[in-house]
Each structure stands twice: as structure tokens, then as C-alpha cells.
Write an enzyme that holds these catalytic residues in place. Structure first.
Site, PDB file in Angstrom:
ATOM      1  N   LYS A 202      42.709  70.196   5.824  1.00 43.65           N
ATOM      2  CA  LYS A 202      41.546  70.592   5.028  1.00 43.65           C
ATOM      3  C   LYS A 202      41.860  71.927   4.367  1.00 43.65           C
ATOM      4  O   LYS A 202      42.112  72.931   5.036  1.00 43.65           O
ATOM      5  CB  LYS A 202      40.307  70.716   5.904  1.00 43.65           C
ATOM      6  CG  LYS A 202      39.049  71.108   5.138  1.00 43.65           C
ATOM      7  CD  LYS A 202      37.859  71.197   6.085  1.00 43.65           C
ATOM      8  CE  LYS A 202      36.594  71.610   5.352  1.00 43.65           C
ATOM      9  NZ  LYS A 202      35.436  71.707   6.270  1.00 43.65           N
ATOM     10  N   LYS A 255      41.739  66.615   2.715  1.00 42.03           N
ATOM     11  CA  LYS A 255      40.556  67.028   1.957  1.00 42.03           C
ATOM     12  C   LYS A 255      40.885  68.313   1.204  1.00 42.03           C
ATOM     13  O   LYS A 255      41.385  69.259   1.829  1.00 42.03           O
ATOM     14  CB  LYS A 255      39.382  67.263   2.911  1.00 42.03           C
ATOM     15  CG  LYS A 255      38.102  67.705   2.216  1.00 42.03           C
ATOM     16  CD  LYS A 255      37.000  67.991   3.235  1.00 42.03           C
ATOM     17  CE  LYS A 255      35.728  68.451   2.514  1.00 42.03           C
ATOM     18  NZ  LYS A 255      34.666  68.823   3.459  1.00 42.03           N
TER      19      LYS A 255
END
Length: 332
Positions: A202, A255
Site C-alpha cells: 500500500k 494499492k
């Protein structure tokens, strides 16, 4: 590899019409690929549009059936829930309360829509007064998230989600050791069958802006670069994913998606592991804004975007486009 030469070999032969293009298409996008994010708020009879995310709403628990009936009818198998509580404190205690916003939402969904697969986002930024992703420790004027104390809070949160009926938990805080701690907590509480989808890679991305509006989770000060990844790094992503797999993650996630298609491909090629990608709020809102201006064909660009994410190696795509994309795919 190609064995012939032009004019004997003509690749356009297999692009002649839609039938042959469909027959040789390498990447097939279906609603089974989608996970639909839903924002849940305290209160009653609430359905409020998110200004920075046209077409997306915050729902109170009593109005969740409106959106869930669409999810179910369109054949989208799963949702991921983000809670916005009425009460916030330094520890984000609503996140692990039996009467927390997510815990109540999960019970409602599993009671009325038992066939929808419910994933819960596991973090603290929506629940804390400071907007950071865990226990905040300060030395003078310098504050940062205390990794190991946050792990103890994460254990409480995931167990409470499992007790409410969640089918899967998805920790998003990028704490070191979080998967090991969560796996041990779930197993210790008897939830050995609850899988973990880890936000393994992320990034500290500018693409999250609209989400922070939607979830009311912007940091009160500073940023999250001390625990989310530097956008310049991809080798580091492989190290993060490798550790999470070793600690017990069942699915790993990258992400955002679009600016990190190379990372998705590297993760899939390296680990051959179930891989998710989050088509995040900023990616969604840019398309919606351009479509509202008439600058792009929304339907075509959404399907092309989602197909590119799957082509890069994603098995699952978390996307706010899921409802529209499922309808368009049904229409052909």
C-alpha cells in the site's frame, strides 16, 4: 514466437469482426472479479452522495439493503465495508466495540443478504480523532504510530469483526507484523477459517484524496509516509508481500492499481499467489469528472481500465465502478 512474415502473416485477420475478437480475447472481465466498497455511517435513513466521488454514497445501516440488492442482482460476489462512526477517540475504540458501526453493519448484512461475501477493512484512521492508522505515540511535538501497540488493537478489531459474522478481514494499516498478529488472534479465538486479505503493498499515494473525504479519515496532522510505501519503490513491495505470505496472508493486495500496474505484474509473476488490486478513489473520480465533462466515453474507459488491471495480474479488483461495470458487461 512468430514463424511467418508479411504478407503471409497478417495479424489483422483475427481482428476482422467482433465475433473473432471475442474468440481470441486473452483477458476476460466478469462481475466475479469485483469487490464493491461501501461506506457505512451512524444514524438512520441516510444516503448522502460523496461530493468528490460522484455516484458513490454513505449509507446508514437501515439503508444498506438498497445498495446490497443491486450488488446481489448484478452478480457481484463481495463487498468491503468502511465504517464512519459518530464517536471517535484516541484509540479508535469504535473499531473493536461489539456495538461498533462495522460490527452492526456486518450483522445486518449477514442476516438479510447471507449470500453476499462480506470483507471488513481493518484499520483505525476512520475511528481516531487524529486520523492516523493506529496507536499514536508522541515525544514532544513529534508523533508517530506505535507499531507494536497498534498490533494489540488490531487483534481486538479482527476478532470483533469475525464474531459479528465477517467472511474475511482486510488489514490496511501497513504495520510490520500485522498479518502474524491477526492470524494468531483469529486462530486463538476459534476463527481458523476466516481468511486475511492483506493490503501488502500500500503506497503513500496522492490518489487517496476522495476516499479521505468519503471516510472522514484525513490525518489531523502530518501524513502516513512513515508506514505506507514510497511510490518510487517496487523491490520493497516484493519484500512486503513475501513477509505477509510467510505470516499467513491468504490474498495480497496492491494499492493503488493504475499507477502500479508494474507492481501488480511483478507480484503475480513472483509469487503466483491470489492477488487483489484496489482501483482507488482518485482513479475513480478522475474518470467520473472527465465523463461528466463529456471528455471521455465513461463506459469504454472504465471497462478498458478494469481489463488492464486484470491483465496486469489481479485476480480480484476492488472498484467503485463495480455496479456500472457489471451492468455494462451484462449488456455486452
Amino acid at each position: 514466437m512468430l514463424t511467418g512474415n508479411f504478407p503471409q502473416l497478417r495479424l489483422r485477420r483475427l481482428r476482422k469482426n467482433e465475433n473473432i475478437r471475442r474468440m481470441v480475447r486473452e483477458t476476460i472481465l466478469t462481475p466475479n472479479d469485483f469487490i464493491y466498497p461501501i461506506f457505512v455511517v451512524d444514524g438512520e435513513n441516510i444516503k448522502e452522495e460523496i461530493p468528490s466521488m460522484p455516484g458513490q454514497f454513505r449509507y446508514s445501516i437501515d439503508r444498506l439493503p438498497e445498495i446490497l440488492s443491486q450488488v446481489e442482482e448484478l452478480g457481484i460476489p463481495a463487498v468491503i465495508l468502511f465504517g464512519i462512526p459518530s464517536h471517535k477517540d484516541e484509540l479508535g475504540s469504535d473499531s473493536y466495540s461489539e456495538r461498533g458501526i462495522i460490527q452492526r453493519a456486518v450483522r445486518k448484512i449477514k442476516q438479510e443478504f447471507p449470500n453476499i461475501y462480506v470483507i471488513t477493512d481493518v484499520c483505525f484512521c476512520e475511528y481516531t480523532t487524529h486520523g492516523h492508522c493506529g496507536y499514536l505515540a508522541c515525544s514532544g511535538e513529534v508523533c508517530d504510530v506505535d507499531n507494536d501497540r497498534t498490533l494489540e488493537l488490531l487483534k481486538k478489531q479482527v476478532v470483533s469483526h469475525a464474531q459479528a459474522g465477517a467472511d474475511m478481514v482486510a488489514p490496511s494499516g501497513m504495520m510490520d507484523g500485522m498479518i502474524k498478529a491477526i492470524r494468531e488472534a483469529l486462530d486463538g479465538a476459534g476463527f481458523t477459517d476466516i481468511p486475511i486479505m492483506s493490503y501488502a503493498a500500500k503506497y503513500a499515494s496522492a490518489y487517496y484524496g476522495p476516499f479521505r473525504d468519503a471516510a472522514e479519515s484525513a490525518p489531523a496532522f502530518g501524513d502516513r509516509r512513515s508506514y505506507q510505501m514510497d511510490p518510487a519503490n517496487s523491490d520493497e513491495a516484493l519484500r512486503e508481500v513475501a513477509l505477509d505470505i510467510k505470516e499467513g496472508a491468504d490474498i495480497v493486495m496492491v494499492k493503488p492499481a493504475l499507477a502500479y500496474l508494474d507492481v501488480i505484474r511483478r507480484v503475480k509473476n513472483t509469487f503466483k499467489y491470489p492477488t487483489a488490486a484496489y482501483n482507488v478513489s482518485g482513479e475513480y473520480s478522475m474518470v467520473k469528472a472527465a465523463a461528466l465533462k463529456g471528455w471521455v466515453d465513461e463506459r469504454r474507459i472504465v471497462i478498458e481500465t478494469l481489463t488492464s488491471i486484470k491483465r496486469a495480474g489481479a485476480d480480484l479488483i476492488l472498484t467503485y465502478h463495480a455496479l456500472d461495470a457489471a451492468r455494462w458487461l451484462r449488456e455486452g
